[in-house]
Design an enzyme around this catalytic site. Structure first.
Site, mmCIF file in Angstrom:
data_model
loop_
_atom_site.group_PDB
_atom_site.id
_atom_site.type_symbol
_atom_site.label_atom_id
_atom_site.label_comp_id
_atom_site.label_asym_id
_atom_site.label_seq_id
_atom_site.Cartn_x
_atom_site.Cartn_y
_atom_site.Cartn_z
ATOM 1 N N HIS A 43 0.814 -1.222 0.000
ATOM 2 C CA HIS A 43 0.000 0.000 0.000
ATOM 3 C C HIS A 43 0.842 1.262 0.000
ATOM 4 C CE1 HIS A 43 -4.078 -1.773 0.863
ATOM 5 N NE2 HIS A 43 -3.288 -2.812 1.086
ATOM 6 N N ASP A 45 3.803 9.307 -1.019
ATOM 7 C CA ASP A 45 2.604 8.574 -0.606
ATOM 8 C C ASP A 45 2.349 7.464 -1.613
ATOM 9 O OD1 ASP A 45 0.389 8.117 1.009
ATOM 10 O OD2 ASP A 45 -0.257 10.215 0.954
#
Ligand code: ADQ
Length: 469
Positions: free
Chosen positions: A155, A356
């Protein structure tokens, strides 16, 4: 047809209370189809952990929790996962805290978990492992003779080779990643990094079909950008905002976990530059920053919290007036429906992380907008979401001038341009929602050639408990 078995550090709650949004929504249907199972850490630690998984039945799928002792959990979760891997994977090698006991705890937890899972699964089951907390799980499962297909999804970002090598066990970890049948990352950026890591550390070869040949077998790799339940979130925003009056001033909104990767001080510096460059906007806009604390037990997280509080105080002290507070700062989590409404009622969404994997807030902000009068998304070039969302205003979060200019452009953008940008962003999201993400990954995992005894033969030194299913 076997079951789908999801493994993640945290499992959904047993009573379904935290189901809304996220992975549970994405995987519920797939899990329900074949009597699925979700395995994760028990929320509470205990000095006397159960010797097997603890099962809870839910209507759509079962949840099996594994229990850990408090010290072991601390060193595995706060230690290795979040004080070594998280900073390294986010390019903050300066924050890595290397303690031999952290690495030991990490491997011990994953090995123990593998033993519990090996007792439970059969060769027909498909196992999908999530995130950096559990990277060596396929290695441990295969060592125990588990013959199920095993996929992994990261992720968070996978950094470049040099940064990856700052992790003390980099060779080992790269080898563990390559033991999955399918390794998925969020972006093309991270896929490029993975190819480079496999090439240089494991002498992997990129094949014509896009997969990697490593040690005589094929590792399927791919980029699977995660998303949200787009229609569901939009509905929350529409229904919730019916009775909420719009704010008195056009609002800028930021919603992030309080984490150093999210670029919060840099965002405030950009806002401060905006206010000092454009006094015409004083008293005419406000920034609402919502940032609930996470991992408060790690020093780096305490530091970011106090830095942010000081910055917000400085901006309010410098520009605020008796009837205007330039920065409103909320230091706690809000219910999803409230967030959706706040997004819809905000003219500008500020999503400016330094690094991110994806960033779901960017997608939520777009999904929540009124298509006839949408707000503008200001998005960091370092968020994985930037690869898909080029109609946002893309900024360099390290450059306060750039952020300041984007804020001004967003606030002054004519309705026609806002509608056009939003239409393109929403159309993409609508097609690529969370259901699309999970089904694409599972389809690919399902089509991976099943491992056979010849692969297991590569590990003659290991005790095989091959389970023929
Ligand atoms: P996170 O780092 O947690 O996830 P993100 O993708 O932004 O980051 O997801 C955060 C979620 O928490 C969003 O759904 C958001 O609405 C919610 N949230 C944030 N602040 C909140 C608040 N104050 N109140 C309530 N909810 C709040 C990791 C990776 C990301 C990747 C996701 C999914 O770091 O890059 O996008 O996993 O893969």
């Amino acid at each position: 047809m076997g079951r789908l078995v999801i493994v993640s550090n945290r499992a959904p709650s047993v009573d379904g209370a935290n189901d809304s949004g996220g992975l549970v929504v994405a995987l519920k249907d797939a899990l329900a189809r074949n009597g699925g199972l979700w395995i994760g850490c028990a929320p509470e630690q205990t000095d006397t952990p159960a010797a097997s998984l603890v099962f809870h039945h839910r209507p759509e799928f079962d949840i099996a929790l594994f229990e850990l002792e408090p010290n072991l959990y601390r060193d595995y979760y706060l230690g290795y996962s979040n004080s070594v891997l998280w900073p390294a994977l986010h390019g903050r090698v300066d924050l890595i805290d290397v303690q031999p006991r952290y690495a030991k705890a990490y491997r011990k937890v994953v090995r123990r978990l593998a033993r519990l899972i090996a007792d439970e699964v059969s060769a027909d089951d498909m196992i999908w492992v999530h995130d950096y907390h559990l990277i060596p799980l396929a290695h441990e499962l295969k060592a125990l003779g588990v013959m199920s297909r095993i996929g992994f999804f990261l992720h968070v970002p996978l950094p470049d080779l040099q940064t990856f090598k700052a992790i003390p066990d980099w060779q080992d970890l790269a080898g563990c990643l390559a033991e999955y049948d399918l390794v998925g990352v969020q972006t093309q950026r991270d896929l490029g990094h993975m190819i480079n890591i496999f090439r240089h550390i494991l002498r992997g070869e990129l094949r014509a079909n896009g997969n990697m040949g490593i040690d005589g077998r094929e590792v399927v790799i791919g980029c699977f950008p995660i998303s949200i339940d787009v229609k569901g979130f939009r509905r929350l925003a529409e229904e919730g905002s019916v009775n909420v009056p719009p704010p008195a001033l056009p609002r800028l909104i930021g919603v992030d976990r309080l984490d150093y990767s999210k670029g919060l001080p840099q965002r405030l510096a950009g806002y401060e530059t905006f206010l000092s460059r454009y006094p015409g906007f004083h008293n005419k806009v406000g920034l609402l920053q919502i940032a609930p604390p996470t991992r408060d037990d790690v020093e780096a997280y305490r530091a970011i919290r106090s830095e942010l509080e000081q910055l917000a105080g400085r901006i309010n002290g410098r520009f605020g007036t008796v009837d205007w507070t330039p920065v409103q700062y909320i230091h706690r989590a809000l219910p999803r429906d409230e967030l959706a409404v706040l997004f819809r009622l905000s003219r500008v969404g500020l999503v400016t992380p330094l690094f991110d994997g994806m960033n779901l807030v960017a997608k939520e902000y777009v999904a929540a907008q009124d298509q006839n009068d949408p707000g503008v998304l200001v998005l960091s070039q370092f968020a994985g979401a930037a690869e898909e969302m080029s109609q946002a205003l893309i900024v360099n979060p390290h450059d306060p001038q750039d952020v300041a200019e984007a804020i001004r452009t967003a606030l002054e953008m004519p309705l026609g341009e806002r509608v056009e940008r939003h239409r393109a962003l929403y159309a993409h999201l609508d097609k690529h929602d969370i259901a699309h993400w999970s089904s694409t990954f599972l389809k690919r995992l399902g089509s991976v050639e099943k491992i056979g005894p010849e692969w297991l033969a590569l590990f003659p030194e290991l005790q095989m408990r091959a389970k023929a299913g």
